[in-house]
Design a protein around this motif. Structure first.
Motif, PDB file in Angstrom:
ATOM      1  N   THR A   1     -28.184   6.894  10.604  1.00  0.00           N
ATOM      2  CA  THR A   1     -29.521   7.456  10.778  1.00  0.00           C
ATOM      3  C   THR A   1     -29.730   7.877  12.230  1.00  0.00           C
ATOM      4  O   THR A   1     -29.458   7.105  13.151  1.00  0.00           O
ATOM      5  N   GLU A   2     -30.212   9.091  12.428  1.00  0.00           N
ATOM      6  CA  GLU A   2     -30.548   9.560  13.767  1.00  0.00           C
ATOM      7  C   GLU A   2     -32.054   9.455  13.956  1.00  0.00           C
ATOM      8  O   GLU A   2     -32.824  10.075  13.219  1.00  0.00           O
ATOM      9  N   TYR A   3     -32.451   8.674  14.917  1.00  0.00           N
ATOM     10  CA  TYR A   3     -33.870   8.412  15.148  1.00  0.00           C
ATOM     11  C   TYR A   3     -34.432   9.340  16.220  1.00  0.00           C
ATOM     12  O   TYR A   3     -33.720   9.763  17.138  1.00  0.00           O
ATOM     13  N   ASP A   4     -35.740   9.600  16.106  1.00  0.00           N
ATOM     14  CA  ASP A   4     -36.429  10.348  17.160  1.00  0.00           C
ATOM     15  C   ASP A   4     -36.738   9.443  18.346  1.00  0.00           C
ATOM     16  O   ASP A   4     -36.645   9.862  19.509  1.00  0.00           O
ATOM     17  N   VAL A   5     -37.097   8.210  18.053  1.00  0.00           N
ATOM     18  CA  VAL A   5     -37.505   7.252  19.084  1.00  0.00           C
ATOM     19  C   VAL A   5     -37.388   5.857  18.487  1.00  0.00           C
ATOM     20  O   VAL A   5     -37.556   5.675  17.274  1.00  0.00           O
ATOM     21  N   LEU A   6     -37.082   4.853  19.316  1.00  0.00           N
ATOM     22  CA  LEU A   6     -36.943   3.478  18.847  1.00  0.00           C
ATOM     23  C   LEU A   6     -38.000   2.584  19.477  1.00  0.00           C
ATOM     24  O   LEU A   6     -38.288   2.687  20.679  1.00  0.00           O
ATOM     25  N   ALA A   7     -38.586   1.707  18.660  1.00  0.00           N
ATOM     26  CA  ALA A   7     -39.503   0.666  19.136  1.00  0.00           C
ATOM     27  C   ALA A   7     -38.672  -0.600  19.327  1.00  0.00           C
ATOM     28  O   ALA A   7     -38.176  -1.177  18.357  1.00  0.00           O
ATOM     29  N   VAL A   8     -38.508  -1.036  20.571  1.00  0.00           N
ATOM     30  CA  VAL A   8     -37.492  -2.033  20.914  1.00  0.00           C
ATOM     31  C   VAL A   8     -38.139  -3.307  21.453  1.00  0.00           C
ATOM     32  O   VAL A   8     -38.812  -3.290  22.485  1.00  0.00           O
ATOM     33  N   GLU A   9     -37.927  -4.410  20.751  1.00  0.00           N
ATOM     34  CA  GLU A   9     -38.364  -5.720  21.246  1.00  0.00           C
ATOM     35  C   GLU A   9     -37.239  -6.338  22.070  1.00  0.00           C
ATOM     36  O   GLU A   9     -36.101  -6.427  21.607  1.00  0.00           O
ATOM     37  N   LEU A  10     -37.567  -6.786  23.272  1.00  0.00           N
ATOM     38  CA  LEU A  10     -36.570  -7.357  24.174  1.00  0.00           C
ATOM     39  C   LEU A  10     -37.032  -8.714  24.684  1.00  0.00           C
ATOM     40  O   LEU A  10     -38.141  -8.860  25.197  1.00  0.00           O
ATOM     41  N   SER A  11     -36.166  -9.701  24.563  1.00  0.00           N
ATOM     42  CA  SER A  11     -36.450 -11.028  25.113  1.00  0.00           C
ATOM     43  C   SER A  11     -36.019 -11.075  26.574  1.00  0.00           C
ATOM     44  O   SER A  11     -35.289 -10.206  27.066  1.00  0.00           O
ATOM     45  N   SER A  12     -36.443 -12.105  27.266  1.00  0.00           N
ATOM     46  CA  SER A  12     -36.025 -12.284  28.662  1.00  0.00           C
ATOM     47  C   SER A  12     -34.523 -12.472  28.752  1.00  0.00           C
ATOM     48  O   SER A  12     -33.875 -12.020  29.710  1.00  0.00           O
TER      49      SER A  12
END
Length: 479
Positions: free
Chosen positions: A170-181
């Motif tokens: 899948t090619e995405y337009d934009v990603l919503a990314v959760e990042l931990s410390s």
């Protein structure tokens, strides 16, 4: 095939949800992969067998993985380490890597460097971190982006592998990314389109070593931001991280607040979520985005999450209507301030996800009159500040778990008039009794709130099981 990986000798530190995808992706790129792992339990053996069938070398119970083991050498020929995010920087393997000049990346760093691999579109990242609220905010953000007609996914620490997202079909337009410390610590070259630090409170200090180091790793999310660094107006530490960040020319600081927003802020005015950041002449104009009632649930901390998600979406150019539609379509995960039932005029709410004092503080602030079910593993936390802030809202408290005495003592010091039931048990059967005791203390119009402010592992496998036990006990009340 990227030349920087083909033929390289890479050690993957740790199996699990990040290590297995990393090993598979690297193997597929023509890399010589060796996986080292602390444990050798049944799950690890199953994962090892899967990787070994592909031709990956796996060393279970490897001495290089241990915090105390003497075997601190690198696997022979190692040119790069890709580590699971939870591995502490103090592990001997990383000390040996530093001495040998071998770089250490996390799976997030690897995913960042593989954007655009194989001719795929390199989708920009909208990144979310903070002590609490990350998953909800990322899911809200993804819902808003989808409402705008964009191909997106909620990925990262949320449980969906970033590596799968950047290397999959899948090619995405934009990603919503959760990042931990943890993930940010091991991602030195990450440069997001826009990012937010939702809040900062003491957490994971055993891993980071100090609050300063923890905050610094959270602040890495702002480095190199292109359009917006979003911060919490009510949490000055998040704004300080923005000020310290080295960003691209033209990147803006954008605040979110539960109050009336100033220029370059999103906030709340007369029951409306409004934008004074991404509008023409933000000193004079504001754009209505949604109603507070569109946020599910409309608790203060969740409204703050919605504003943060809206800010990132607006930074990406999403129209106001998509913010409203995305928030209306969003359904929160279980055990996050979830209304279970009303029984005899009393609301029962499951916020088992409130595993630290900062999260419990936000949960307690959402209700006026509360019978509080709390306790579990404190993880070194203290509860005085939490109790001081919540005291006037407490009808009563029911305490469970191994470290309940710490909460009981804080209540005695700061809310001595609040009746407390101390259940001297740490078995799973304590939950039905706790709900029964809470029912006895509650009056019509009250909320019985499970917001433990503690981890669950003294009594339950995880916070999900704890929340399930609470919900089942509540349903039995109404049966």
């Amino acid at each position: 095939m990227p030349s920087e990986f083909s033929g390289k000798h890479v050690t993957v530190a740790g199996l699990g949800v990040s290590g297995v995808p990393a090993a598979k992706v690297l193997h597929g790129l023509g890399t010589h992969v060796t996986v080292v792992n602390d444990g050798a339990d049944e799950r690890a053996r199953t994962q090892a067998a899967e990787l070994e069938a592909l031709g990956v070398t796996v060393r279970l119970g490897d001495g290089t993985a241990s915090d105390s083991g003497s075997a601190a050498g690198l696997p022979e020929g190692t040119e790069l380490i890709v580590t699971a995010p939870g591995w502490k920087p103090t592990k001997p393997l990383f000390t040996a890597a530093e001495q040998a000049g071998v770089p250490v990346w996390g799976d997030v760093e690897l995913a960042w460097r593989l954007r655009g691999h194989g001719g795929r579109k390199a989708a920009p990242w909208l990144a979310v971190t903070g002590t609490n609220g990350k998953t909800t905010t990322v899911q809200m953000l993804a819902s808003i982006l989808e409402a705008a007609g964009l191909r997106t996914a909620a990925v990262g620490n949320i449980g969906v592998s970033l590596l799968d997202a950047v290397t999959g079909d899948t090619e995405y337009d934009v990603l919503a990314v959760e990042l931990s410390s943890y993930q940010l610590h091991w991602a030195p070259s990450l440069r997001a389109h826009s990012a937010v630090v939702l809040n900062l409170a003491a957490d994971h200090l055993d891993w980071h070593g100090s609050m300063e180091a923890y905050a610094a790793d959270k602040g890495r999310v702002y480095e190199g931001n292109q359009v917006a660094c979003v911060y919490n107006v009510a949490d000055r530490a998040t704004e300080d991280l923005v000020r310290a960040a080295d960003v691209e020319e033209g990147c803006r600081a954008v605040g979110f607040t539960l109050g009336t927003p100033g220029p370059s802020q999103l906030g709340v005015v007369e029951g409306l979520l409004v934008d004074r950041a991404f509008v023409e002449d933000r000193h004079k104009n504001a754009q209505e985005l949604a109603e507070v009632a569109d946020v599910n649930p409309p608790a203060p901390h969740n409204i703050a999450n919605a504003l943060a998600a809206a800010a990132l979406a607006r930074a990406y150019g999403v129209p106001a209507a998509a913010v409203r539609d995305g928030l209306r379509a969003f359904t929160p995960d279980a055990h996050r301030i979830a209304h279970v039932a009303d029984v005899d005029g009393v609301a029962y709410v499951d916020d088992s996800k409130a595993t630290n004092t900062h999260a419990a503080e936000a949960s307690l602030a959402a209700y006026e009159s509360i019978v509080w079910i709390a306790g579990g593993l404190a993880k070194g936390a203290t509860f005085d500040e939490l109790v001081v802030g919540a005291a006037k809202r407490l009808r009563g408290a029911v305490l469970i778990g191994a470290d309940r005495a710490l909460i009981r003592e804080a209540l005695a010091r700061h809310a001595p008039e609040v009746p407390v039931v101390d259940l001297d048990r740490t078995d799973t059967g304590a939950m039905p009794q706790a709900v029964q005791e809470a029912r006895r203390l509650a009056e019509h119009g009250d909320t019985v709130l499970l917001a433990p402010a503690c981890a669950s592992m003294d009594m339950f496998t995880n916070y999900n099981k704890r929340g399930d036990a609470f919900a089942e006990a509540v349903r039995e009340l109404g049966a």
